[in-house]
Design an enzyme around this catalytic site. Structure first.
Site, PDB file in Angstrom:
ATOM      1  N   HIS A 130       9.912 -55.605  41.855  1.00 51.62           N
ATOM      2  CA  HIS A 130      11.351 -55.858  41.952  1.00 51.62           C
ATOM      3  C   HIS A 130      11.807 -56.334  43.323  1.00 51.62           C
ATOM      4  CE1 HIS A 130      11.456 -51.953  43.983  1.00 51.62           C
ATOM      5  NE2 HIS A 130      12.651 -52.300  44.413  1.00 51.62           N
ATOM      6  N   ARG A 131      11.020 -56.139  44.378  1.00 47.65           N
ATOM      7  CA  ARG A 131      11.502 -56.443  45.725  1.00 47.65           C
ATOM      8  C   ARG A 131      11.652 -57.947  45.943  1.00 47.65           C
ATOM      9  NH1 ARG A 131      11.826 -52.293  49.548  1.00 47.65           N
ATOM     10  NH2 ARG A 131      10.945 -50.335  48.808  1.00 47.65           N
TER      11      ARG A 131
END
Length: 347
Positions: A207-208
């Site tokens: 997700h980063r």
């Protein structure tokens, strides 16, 4: 006279941490809580499910702020939080971790001269290109109470000249994991739903921004996961933004078992039954350790350095696992009650 605590959350990891502290606050005489949910994670699968599963009271204020760049999002949150704090007049503002919600809440409180308690203070990746690193550094320098999960976090703060109000209280995520394991054993049927056997699959999350906002980086991470999937099926609960970016960039996820986001209890069961975890999430690195599952971090560094040194974690582009040892400094599962007592005794 009761002390009023204003808790500010906005993202999935914060809901999980706040759940443990909220339960402790409710069991501590002399404390009351008002919760602000910024809306940074707004999808029902990324937000509402956690409140229902983890016994978090319905937020008193929901701001529904999400989307846009870091500056725009943080600014909108700051403008919305300030009048709420003026009206509520809390004795403390409690923030968690390193998101835009964390920084916005801290800035609003600091400008109103309301003391800030930072849960997970002192963590450092030493990579200022990460927006999360900027958020956590600024929040620590605005806070009056630094609630550190590890001795390394305490040392990081000392290295920046922060020594007052610093407490090594253990990790609230360990508290949360103990709660989730107990609940999942009686309620989660996700392994049966996915038709997988314990220790015969891996779990991955991505997700980063450093992995998802650049096509080259996202392709590299997905290629790495597909390589792992040749040895063991990889279940990928897909973050909505990661899904959108993969579609927009033409990055194929074929070869991975993609599912939608799952609630915390089901995720705890997935990790507990996994043979391996692959993630760019800070929280999931520790959760893997709490379940005693080896983890590979899909980043070039980690804030949780003790998971590396004690052999439970490795960087995907770094050395292999060190010899495994137990990690004692995460505490005994009562970090949240230590936080409640520190807040109570701050009067």
């Amino acid at each position: 006279m009761s002390l009023k605590i204003c808790t500010i959350v906005g993202a999935r990891p914060q809901f999980i941490k706040a759940a443990t502290v909220s339960r402790a606050i409710r069991k501590t005489d002399g404390l009351s809580e008002v919760m602000i949910h910024t809306g940074q994670h707004f999808d029902a699968d990324m937000s509402d499910v956690f409140f229902s599963e983890l016994d978090i009271p319905t937020p008193h204020h929901r701001l529904e702020i999400h989307g846009g760049g870091h500056g725009a999002m943080t600014g909108r949150m700051l403008a919305a939080i300030e009048p709420i704090l003026i009206a509520e007049k809390p004795d403390w503002v409690v923030v968690y971790g390193d998101t835009n919600s964390t920084l916005a809440g801290s800035l609003a409180a600091a400008k109103l001269h309301i003391p800030i308690a930072h849960v997970e203070a002192g963590l450092r990746s030493f990579n200022r290109r990460m927006p999360e690193e900027v958020n956590r550094v600024l929040t620590d320098h605005l806070s009056a109470l630094h609630l550190c999960p590890t001795q390394a976090a305490v040392d990081n703060l000392a290295g920046e000249g922060i020594r007052g109000g610093v407490h090594h209280i253990g990790d609230v995520m360990y508290d949360a994991t103990l709660f989730a394991i107990d609940r999942a054993s009686g309620t989660s049927g996700i392994l049966a739903e996915l038709a997988v056997n314990p220790k015969a699959y891996g779990v991955a999350t991505i997700h980063r921004a450093e992995n998802t906002d650049d096509a080259k980086s996202l392709r590299a991470v997905i290629a790495f996961l597909k390589k792992q999937a040749k040895a063991i099926p990889i279940i990928l609960p897909l973050h909505p933004r990661t899904r959108q970016n993969a579609e927009r960039m033409g990055v194929s996820l074929e070869g991975l078992r993609v599912i939608g986001p799952v609630g915390y209890v089901d995720m705890a069961r997935l990790i507990n039954g996994a043979g391996a975890v692959f993630t760019d999430s800070g929280g999931l690195q520790k959760e893997a350790y709490f379940h005693r599952v080896p983890c590979t971090t899909l980043r070039g560094e980690t804030e949780w350095v003790e998971t590396i040194s004690h052999g439970w974690n490795r960087l995907w582009n770094g050395p292999d696992f060190a010899e495994r040892r137990q990690i004692t400094e995460y505490g005994d599962g009562r970090a949240a009650f230590r936080i409640a007592e520190l807040l109570k005794n701050s009067r």
